[in-house]
Enzyme design. Structure first.
Site, short mmCIF file in Angstrom:
data_model
loop_
_atom_site.label_atom_id
_atom_site.label_comp_id
_atom_site.label_asym_id
_atom_site.label_seq_id
_atom_site.Cartn_x
_atom_site.Cartn_y
_atom_site.Cartn_z
N HIS A 29 48.60 41.66 41.64
CA HIS A 29 47.21 41.83 41.26
C HIS A 29 46.56 43.06 41.91
CE1 HIS A 29 43.05 39.65 40.79
NE2 HIS A 29 42.95 40.94 40.66
N HIS A 59 37.18 44.49 46.52
CA HIS A 59 38.43 44.20 45.83
C HIS A 59 38.75 45.36 44.89
CE1 HIS A 59 41.46 42.58 43.28
NE2 HIS A 59 40.66 42.39 42.25
N GLY A 91 37.97 45.81 39.64
CA GLY A 91 37.43 45.84 40.99
C GLY A 91 36.07 45.17 41.10
N GLY A 146 32.82 43.01 34.32
CA GLY A 146 33.10 43.75 33.09
C GLY A 146 32.43 45.09 32.94
N GLU A 159 35.21 37.34 39.94
CA GLU A 159 35.95 37.04 41.18
C GLU A 159 35.02 36.63 42.32
OE1 GLU A 159 38.96 36.68 41.15
OE2 GLU A 159 40.02 38.18 39.97
P1 13P Z 1 35.06 41.68 37.35
O1 13P Z 1 34.66 42.84 36.48
O2 13P Z 1 34.72 40.35 36.74
O3 13P Z 1 34.51 41.83 38.73
O4 13P Z 1 36.64 41.65 37.45
C1 13P Z 1 37.36 42.82 37.72
C2 13P Z 1 38.67 42.55 38.37
O5 13P Z 1 39.25 43.44 38.92
C3 13P Z 1 39.24 41.19 38.36
O6 13P Z 1 40.34 41.13 39.21
#
Ligand code: 13P
Length: 267
Positions: A160, A97, A29, A46, A78
């Site tokens: 996804h 997201h 997310g 991450g 993202e």
């Molecule tokens: P990030 O930790 O880079 O934001 O990515 C998490 C994710 O859900 C990718 O779809």
């Protein structure tokens, strides 16, 4: 004058809410907030969004380049997806997201949320289309999402997860909650023999109520070519309101036939 520290704290609070509600697993997310035309706060890549503190939050420009990030933190992988939403939707102030269980299951099964089953979902979302699969962190997801941005405030991301955006962080989060609740109800009612859908007339009345409330954002009630044609809902579009726009379907068909003819001619 925006209080950046306050917004960073709010991002952490919403990250915790998303994590606590099981809308993401592990480090999944991401969240962003627009603070000026060329400044955006976003979650780092991450990390668990359930355990962030304000110093985790990064600041980027409209191209996703880092303006400020503390040691050990880089913006979300993202970020391009978020920036595409802001570029195409100047009314949007926040993007969320996540990978909520039921919404993501529909995205994996390739089933858009198009059945009108409860008033709140019809008023808040209309329907939720699926943006075709793209490799995370590339331009593929922003390109796939862009097609839906002028019609909807939430989309499923094929195989996804889900993306929601609105005029504030809380509203973007609430959109995500509404998507998941809608998906969950749709799933459960399908197990119980299939939902009893609202009628076209009932949907039309709900669209009218939405217009009267003057709710912000894009919604097929206002924009779907189907609805403009006098059909009461976008639900016949299969969650793709671009159908029929400028003869979109015909254009795609002609392009496909032309391509195949050229291929057959060895060109
Ligand atoms: P990030 O930790 O880079 O934001 O990515 C998490 C994710 O859900 C990718 O779809």
């Amino acid at each position: 004058m925006v209080n950046e520290f306050e917004i960073k704290k709010q991002i952490c609070d919403i990250g915790k809410r998303i994590y606590d509600r099981g809308m993401v697993a592990a480090n999944d997310g991401n969240i962003s907030v627009k603070i000026s035309d060329n400044e955006f706060l976003c979650t780092p890549t991450g990390v668990s969004k359930g355990f962030m503190t304000p110093e985790y939050i990064c600041k980027v420009d409209a191209n996703g380049n880092v303006i400020q990030a503390n040691a050990g933190f880089k913006p979300s992988s993202e970020i391009k997806m978020h920036m595409r939403v802001y570029r195409e939707r100047p009314d949007v102030k926040s993007v969320v997201h996540a990978h909520p269980m039921y919404a993501t299951a529909f995205a994996i099964a390739g089933i858009p949320l198009t059945q009108p089953i409860m008033p709140e979902a019809v008023i808040a979302l209309g329907c939720v289309p699926i943006a075709e699969y793209g490799t995370p962190s590339t331009e593929e997801i922003p390109d796939a999402v862009e097609k839906h941005l002028q019609y909807f405030d939430a989309v499923l991301l094929e195989n996804h997860g889900a993306l929601a955006y609105s005029d504030s962080l809380l509203n973007a989060y609430h959109k995500m909650e509404s998507v998941e609740f809608y998906a969950q109800l749709l799933f459960l009612s399908r197990q119980l023999g299939g939902p009893k859908e609202l009628s076209d007339a009932q949907v039309k009345r709900l669209y009218e109520i939405r217009r009267q409330f003057g709710l912000p954002g894009k919604h097929p009630a206002n924009l779907c070519p189907n609805a403009k044609d006098g059909k009461p809902s976008c639900h016949g579009c299969g969650g793709n309101c671009t159908c029929g726009k400028d003869g979109g379907d015909d254009k795609a068909l002609v392009a496909e036939i032309t391509k195949r003819v050229l291929e057959a001619m060895g060109k």
